[in-house]
Design a protein around this motif. Sequence first.
Motif, short mmCIF file in Angstrom:
data_model
loop_
_atom_site.label_atom_id
_atom_site.label_comp_id
_atom_site.label_asym_id
_atom_site.label_seq_id
_atom_site.Cartn_x
_atom_site.Cartn_y
_atom_site.Cartn_z
N GLU A 125 16.45 29.59 16.68
CA GLU A 125 15.28 29.29 15.85
C GLU A 125 15.74 29.35 14.41
O GLU A 125 15.97 30.43 13.87
CB GLU A 125 14.15 30.29 16.10
CG GLU A 125 12.86 29.93 15.41
CD GLU A 125 12.20 28.68 15.96
OE1 GLU A 125 11.46 28.03 15.20
OE2 GLU A 125 12.42 28.34 17.15
N GLY A 126 15.93 28.17 13.81
CA GLY A 126 16.53 28.14 12.48
C GLY A 126 17.95 28.66 12.57
O GLY A 126 18.75 28.21 13.39
N SER A 127 18.28 29.64 11.76
CA SER A 127 19.62 30.23 11.78
C SER A 127 19.68 31.49 12.64
O SER A 127 20.74 32.11 12.75
CB SER A 127 20.07 30.56 10.35
OG SER A 127 19.12 31.38 9.71
N ALA A 128 18.56 31.88 13.23
CA ALA A 128 18.51 33.10 14.06
C ALA A 128 18.78 32.75 15.52
O ALA A 128 18.36 31.70 16.02
CB ALA A 128 17.16 33.78 13.92
N LYS A 129 19.48 33.66 16.22
CA LYS A 129 19.74 33.50 17.65
C LYS A 129 18.91 34.53 18.40
O LYS A 129 18.99 35.72 18.10
CB LYS A 129 21.22 33.67 17.95
CG LYS A 129 21.57 33.45 19.42
CD LYS A 129 23.08 33.53 19.64
CE LYS A 129 23.45 33.22 21.08
NZ LYS A 129 24.91 33.27 21.30
N ILE A 130 18.11 34.07 19.36
CA ILE A 130 17.22 34.97 20.09
C ILE A 130 17.67 35.07 21.55
O ILE A 130 17.83 34.05 22.23
CB ILE A 130 15.75 34.49 20.03
CG1 ILE A 130 15.25 34.51 18.58
CG2 ILE A 130 14.86 35.40 20.87
CD1 ILE A 130 15.05 33.19 17.98
N LYS A 131 17.90 36.30 21.99
CA LYS A 131 18.28 36.55 23.38
C LYS A 131 17.11 37.19 24.11
O LYS A 131 16.53 38.17 23.63
CB LYS A 131 19.51 37.47 23.45
CG LYS A 131 20.78 36.84 22.89
CD LYS A 131 21.98 37.75 23.09
CE LYS A 131 23.26 37.09 22.60
NZ LYS A 131 24.45 37.95 22.83
N ILE A 132 16.76 36.63 25.26
CA ILE A 132 15.66 37.13 26.06
C ILE A 132 16.21 37.63 27.38
O ILE A 132 17.04 36.97 28.02
CB ILE A 132 14.61 36.02 26.30
CG1 ILE A 132 14.05 35.53 24.95
CG2 ILE A 132 13.48 36.51 27.19
CD1 ILE A 132 13.28 34.24 25.04
N ASN A 133 15.76 38.80 27.79
CA ASN A 133 16.25 39.41 29.03
C ASN A 133 15.10 40.04 29.80
O ASN A 133 14.20 40.64 29.21
CB ASN A 133 17.30 40.48 28.72
CG ASN A 133 17.63 41.36 29.92
OD1 ASN A 133 17.07 42.43 30.07
ND2 ASN A 133 18.51 40.88 30.78
N TYR A 134 15.13 39.88 31.11
CA TYR A 134 14.19 40.59 31.98
C TYR A 134 14.96 41.55 32.86
O TYR A 134 15.90 41.16 33.55
CB TYR A 134 13.39 39.62 32.86
CG TYR A 134 12.55 40.34 33.90
CD1 TYR A 134 11.58 41.27 33.51
CD2 TYR A 134 12.75 40.12 35.27
CE1 TYR A 134 10.83 41.95 34.45
CE2 TYR A 134 12.00 40.79 36.22
CZ TYR A 134 11.04 41.71 35.80
OH TYR A 134 10.30 42.40 36.73
N ASN A 135 14.58 42.83 32.81
CA ASN A 135 15.23 43.86 33.62
C ASN A 135 14.29 44.23 34.77
O ASN A 135 13.31 44.93 34.57
CB ASN A 135 15.54 45.09 32.77
CG ASN A 135 16.37 46.12 33.52
OD1 ASN A 135 16.36 46.15 34.75
ND2 ASN A 135 17.08 46.95 32.81
N PRO A 136 14.56 43.76 36.00
CA PRO A 136 13.67 44.05 37.12
C PRO A 136 13.67 45.51 37.55
O PRO A 136 12.81 45.92 38.34
CB PRO A 136 14.21 43.14 38.24
CG PRO A 136 15.64 42.89 37.87
CD PRO A 136 15.70 42.91 36.39
N GLU A 137 14.62 46.29 37.02
CA GLU A 137 14.65 47.71 37.39
C GLU A 137 13.64 48.53 36.60
O GLU A 137 13.09 49.51 37.10
CB GLU A 137 16.06 48.27 37.19
CG GLU A 137 17.09 47.66 38.14
CD GLU A 137 18.46 48.29 37.99
OE1 GLU A 137 18.61 49.21 37.16
OE2 GLU A 137 19.38 47.85 38.70
N ASN A 138 13.40 48.15 35.33
CA ASN A 138 12.40 48.89 34.55
C ASN A 138 11.18 48.04 34.20
O ASN A 138 10.26 48.51 33.53
CB ASN A 138 13.02 49.49 33.28
CG ASN A 138 13.57 48.43 32.34
OD1 ASN A 138 13.19 47.27 32.38
ND2 ASN A 138 14.48 48.85 31.46
#
Length: 366
Positions: free
Chosen positions: A262-275
Amino acid sequence: MDVQQIIESFQPAIIQIATQTATGTGFYVKEFDLIVTNEHVIGNNAEVTIAGKLFAKTLSRVWYTDRKHDLAFLEAPKNAILPELKLGNYESMKDGDQVLAIGHPYGLNYSATQGVISKIDRIRDGLKFIQIDAAINPGNSGGPLVNDNAEVIGVNSFIIRGGDNLGFALPVNYLREALQLYLPNKGQPSTRCHSCNYLVTPANIDSKKYCPSCGTEVKLPIMPEKETEPIGVSKTVEEILKELGKDVKLAREGQNNWSVKEGSAKIKINYNPENYFITGDAYLCQLPTDATRIRPLYQYLLKENYRMNGLVLSCVKQNIVLSSIVYDLDMTKESGVEIFQDLFKKADEYDDYLKKEFGCVDRLEE
């Protein structure tokens, strides 16, 4: 050529590969204009995401699969000039020779592990493998095994779990044989029968599912009429990303992981099924080089955290990160769109503001 020179010469031809469920490594072979990787990296996918030093993340067709030898060939990126890697001579290698295993272990870009050949011809399932003491970690699969002459002498394939640095690579002679077998059919989806080694193509496949030579059931890497849909939280996350105008296929980075810009920012999305938590981490700029500006920066970040609702600014080593976290049962498609839209918007705004007001610097990326 020393180790550092070998690594630097190989990096532009090393490819990151991602699917809905896995990540791995590939490498470009200029002579055949194809990307080589492991069959287990691409799974049942006819299309995967690839990225490299000299080209942006893009989609790539899977043209060839070979379950017996754990090989797959992918379409090379268009309009990218990639360096030539030389295929070496397996027969000239011997126990004790120095080697490098190059890849992306655990998502770390362009990592190389040095070791020696423990046994040049370890037999497994009727095939020869090069046993090495250089660790082949998850993510390294499909990368090249390189000798001290900067030649590819194998394809990093698997490890024995519980073994201390016990890795195995498919010798380059099997790779060269497979490339030459596929070359006359280049550009066609093909698979090599794991029973009789016959090359099966759309033109000769029997009843759309059997090898015409021996009758073994096979599967061509053909694009499905309808893509397999993710389920559960992954489906919700991808619906949110689509709603926000992101290319979901390009965003995928293995199971329950996505990455977008998004623009110059990098966004990482994660789903942790354990918590059961979904996290969104927007990596902004890095701390300023002028130490006198760091204290005012920290004060600003704390004030912003007090003011904001649902987002948190933090420092992770040198990186400034804007984060959001939500419990999976609390997130619907509608609420998720609002949460991530706010994250994306503020990430781009903060990135520009922090560089302008506090002298923060662009984040280094490999």
